[in-house]
Scaffold this active site. Structure first.
Site, short mmCIF file in Angstrom:
data_model
loop_
_atom_site.label_atom_id
_atom_site.label_comp_id
_atom_site.label_asym_id
_atom_site.label_seq_id
_atom_site.Cartn_x
_atom_site.Cartn_y
_atom_site.Cartn_z
N TRP A 85 63.71 -9.25 110.33
CA TRP A 85 62.91 -8.28 109.79
C TRP A 85 61.16 -8.92 110.07
O TRP A 85 61.26 -10.00 109.50
CB TRP A 85 62.86 -7.49 108.74
CG TRP A 85 63.97 -6.35 108.89
CD1 TRP A 85 65.25 -6.71 108.60
CD2 TRP A 85 63.65 -4.86 109.01
NE1 TRP A 85 66.08 -5.40 108.73
CE2 TRP A 85 65.00 -4.47 109.00
CE3 TRP A 85 62.76 -4.28 109.49
CZ2 TRP A 85 65.24 -3.17 109.18
CZ3 TRP A 85 62.50 -2.77 109.39
CH2 TRP A 85 64.06 -2.31 109.49
N GLU A 89 70.65 -10.17 103.13
CA GLU A 89 71.65 -10.91 103.71
C GLU A 89 71.58 -12.45 103.54
O GLU A 89 72.62 -13.23 103.98
CB GLU A 89 72.01 -10.55 105.51
CG GLU A 89 72.57 -9.25 105.54
CD GLU A 89 71.57 -7.96 105.51
OE1 GLU A 89 71.74 -6.83 105.51
OE2 GLU A 89 70.32 -8.36 105.70
N VAL A 133 61.01 -11.57 104.31
CA VAL A 133 59.94 -10.91 103.87
C VAL A 133 60.33 -9.37 103.52
O VAL A 133 61.17 -8.88 104.25
CB VAL A 133 58.41 -10.78 104.93
CG1 VAL A 133 59.00 -10.29 106.25
CG2 VAL A 133 57.60 -10.20 104.46
N ILE A 181 58.51 -5.85 102.68
CA ILE A 181 57.02 -4.98 102.34
C ILE A 181 57.27 -3.86 101.78
O ILE A 181 58.01 -3.09 102.24
CB ILE A 181 56.39 -4.75 103.73
CG1 ILE A 181 56.13 -6.34 104.20
CG2 ILE A 181 55.17 -4.38 103.43
CD1 ILE A 181 55.21 -6.32 105.75
N GLY A 184 57.74 3.48 100.46
CA GLY A 184 57.42 4.63 99.51
C GLY A 184 58.62 4.88 98.80
O GLY A 184 58.77 5.75 97.99
N HIS A 220 63.83 1.22 97.63
CA HIS A 220 64.55 0.16 98.29
C HIS A 220 63.90 -1.13 98.16
O HIS A 220 64.66 -1.81 98.27
CB HIS A 220 64.48 0.75 99.85
CG HIS A 220 65.16 -0.16 100.98
ND1 HIS A 220 66.31 -0.24 101.16
CD2 HIS A 220 64.58 -1.11 101.60
CE1 HIS A 220 66.89 -1.16 101.87
NE2 HIS A 220 65.69 -1.93 102.23
N ARG A 277 50.51 -15.04 103.85
CA ARG A 277 51.54 -16.16 103.24
C ARG A 277 52.14 -16.89 104.36
O ARG A 277 53.09 -17.50 103.93
CB ARG A 277 52.08 -15.44 102.12
CG ARG A 277 51.29 -15.23 100.98
CD ARG A 277 51.93 -14.18 99.99
NE ARG A 277 51.13 -14.09 98.88
CZ ARG A 277 50.08 -13.19 98.86
NH1 ARG A 277 49.38 -12.48 99.78
NH2 ARG A 277 49.24 -12.86 97.85
#
Length: 155
Positions: free
Chosen positions: A25, A59, A80, A82, A85, A88, A127
């Site tokens: 992702w 995973e 990563v 992020i 809303g 999750h 980062r």
């Protein structure tokens, strides 16, 4: 910035077998993390490197466990997550963190934690070790994993 006060770690990883498990992702951020990890591995003299891609950060623990159980001296986990809303974010971050910690403690194989848990995409980009980034968490995760292998040798 979270990197304030970070130690400068220089490590010799010659002869080590290192597996990098990397999520897929957020391609731009992951490309930066992976490039930073590869650069740090090269600087540390690690020639035996395997890179395994998995779908997402959730995973990472299962791939890290397999690598640790099959001969890796160190594993570096890159991902990563992020914030969005929904809850999750919290579930994935907790699962990745707890799972990777479990792998390291259970197997005794150091796991470099290069999973970014960010409020927004800009924090991740800052980062990711990309041109203009303030930090290179991919490289830092490699350095931490190899330094831990070396430290454990002395125990």
């Amino acid at each position: 910035m979270s990197g304030a006060g970070a130690p400068r770690i220089e490590v010799d990883g010659a002869g080590l077998r290192v597996t990098v498990v990397a999520a897929s992702w957020h391609t731009q951020v992951m490309d930066g993390l992976l490039a930073g990890a590869r650069g740090a591995l090269e600087r540390a003299g690690v020639a035996n490197v395997r890179v395994v891609r998995v779908p997402g950060s959730f995973e990472l623990p299962v791939a890290a466990a397999r690598a640790a159980e099959h001969g890796a001296d160190a594993v570096v986990a890159l991902g990563v997550v992020i914030r969005g809303g929904t809850p999750h974010f919290e579930y994935v971050c907790a699962a990745a963190t707890n799972g990777l910690t479990d792998v390291s403690v259970r197997t005794g194989v150091p796991v470099g934690f290069g999973v970014l848990t960010c409020d927004d995409e800009q924090q991740a980009l800052d980062r990711a070790g990309l041109p203009g980034s303030r930090e290179d968490k991919g490289a830092e995760a490699v350095e931490a994993a190899i330094a831990t292998v070396v430290a454990l040798r002395d125990l």
